[in-house]
Scaffold this active site. Sequence first.
Site, PDB file in Angstrom:
ATOM      1  N   LYS A  52     -10.932  -0.520  -0.077  1.00 19.47           N
ATOM      2  CA  LYS A  52     -10.603   0.899   0.131  1.00 19.47           C
ATOM      3  C   LYS A  52     -11.821   1.645   0.669  1.00 19.47           C
ATOM      4  O   LYS A  52     -11.728   2.414   1.621  1.00 19.47           O
ATOM      5  CB  LYS A  52     -10.109   1.524  -1.181  1.00 19.47           C
ATOM      6  CG  LYS A  52      -8.719   1.047  -1.582  1.00 19.47           C
ATOM      7  CD  LYS A  52      -8.362   1.380  -3.027  1.00 19.47           C
ATOM      8  CE  LYS A  52      -7.033   0.739  -3.425  1.00 19.47           C
ATOM      9  NZ  LYS A  52      -6.691   0.891  -4.840  1.00 19.47           N
ATOM     10  N   GLN A  96      -9.154   3.243 -10.282  1.00 17.35           N
ATOM     11  CA  GLN A  96      -8.562   1.914 -10.118  1.00 17.35           C
ATOM     12  C   GLN A  96      -7.976   1.418 -11.438  1.00 17.35           C
ATOM     13  O   GLN A  96      -8.672   1.397 -12.458  1.00 17.35           O
ATOM     14  CB  GLN A  96      -9.632   0.933  -9.589  1.00 17.35           C
ATOM     15  CG  GLN A  96      -9.092  -0.436  -9.245  1.00 17.35           C
ATOM     16  CD  GLN A  96      -8.099  -0.437  -8.080  1.00 17.35           C
ATOM     17  OE1 GLN A  96      -8.270   0.292  -7.104  1.00 17.35           O
ATOM     18  NE2 GLN A  96      -7.043  -1.219  -8.180  1.00 17.35           N
ATOM     19  N   ASP A 119      -3.481   8.904  -5.239  1.00 17.81           N
ATOM     20  CA  ASP A 119      -2.696   7.737  -5.656  1.00 17.81           C
ATOM     21  C   ASP A 119      -1.255   8.134  -5.979  1.00 17.81           C
ATOM     22  O   ASP A 119      -0.385   7.276  -6.113  1.00 17.81           O
ATOM     23  CB  ASP A 119      -3.331   7.089  -6.907  1.00 17.81           C
ATOM     24  CG  ASP A 119      -4.013   5.768  -6.569  1.00 17.81           C
ATOM     25  OD1 ASP A 119      -3.702   5.212  -5.501  1.00 17.81           O
ATOM     26  OD2 ASP A 119      -4.847   5.306  -7.374  1.00 17.81           O
TER      27      ASP A 119
END
Length: 290
Positions: A52, A96, A119
Amino acid sequence: MQLLDGKLVSQAVKNSLKEKIAQLKATGSKTPHLAAILVGSNGASETYVASKVKNCEEIGFKSTLIRLDEAVSEKELMDTIEQLNKDADVDGILVQLPLPKQINEDKIISLINPKKDVDGFHPMSVGKMVQGLPTFIPATPYGIMLMLEHYKIETKGKHAVVIGRSNIVGRPISILLSRNTNPGNCTVTVCHSHTHNLKEICLQADIIVAALGRPGFLTADMVKENVVVIDVGITRVPDASKKSGFSIKGDVDFENVAPKCSYITPVPGGVGLMTIGALLMNTYNACVGE
Ligand code: NAD
């Protein structure tokens, strides 16, 4: 059978973002900044976050990687998020998952400023998605939708079967596919670990999204001819022939299922790459306020 090429479509997404970044720079406007928090040193999470960050840099986004110890307290992680929430230079915050046992994931996700929730896991983002309002869509389902759109795959009136009901993939993709949009407008069946007659249900599907995390689960006898198969699974299986000691397997028995498909995503090279493209789109939108 046509392959749904995640490399090609995600590159197209990145190219369009690169152009937009060049325009922002030309006008002296702020460029997108993604802050990623990685707790501990889980091998797969390390790989995802590194990818990412690398992709952000490649297209001209700013990125910050914050590493916290596996033993970090919930309070410390919450303080880190509060700081990023307040930091006007940070547009998107990503934590994450999974997080260590001592940390309540729901509490952490709910703390992220919804305007920076790239997200798309915050309850406010999920609620807006369900209602069809503009919001951040979780990256993997968003990436799948971008792929269906790119290949102009007809979804209207089709029967889509989603295997898996997680908040990250199964649940949101089932909602997106059933919305009155294009792509969308499918009749959706959501299957999970307690579903009876899974094979019979899959045999009725025009589109199958396999998101359960069991390598090779969807076999050729479970699909009809000309089905569209989207393989979300990513599982590391031991492989002595690889330098890393493992290879990546999807949830579909690709070799035997692919000949029956009209379209299918490969693993690797399919949904995983689209997930990153979608995250970059969300981060750009967080920056420009779209
Ligand atoms: P999860 O473990 O949270 O959810 C798995 C789901 O599958 C559950 O809802 C469960 O009910 C269902 N399931 C399990 N066994 C089943 C069975 N035998 N029959 C029917 N349903 C069954 O997993 P997740 O986070 O949704 O991830 C699923 C897979 O997708 C994993 O391999 C993960 O690594 C992968 N993934 C890939 C990406 C990507 O970018 N490609 C992103 C997220 C997750």
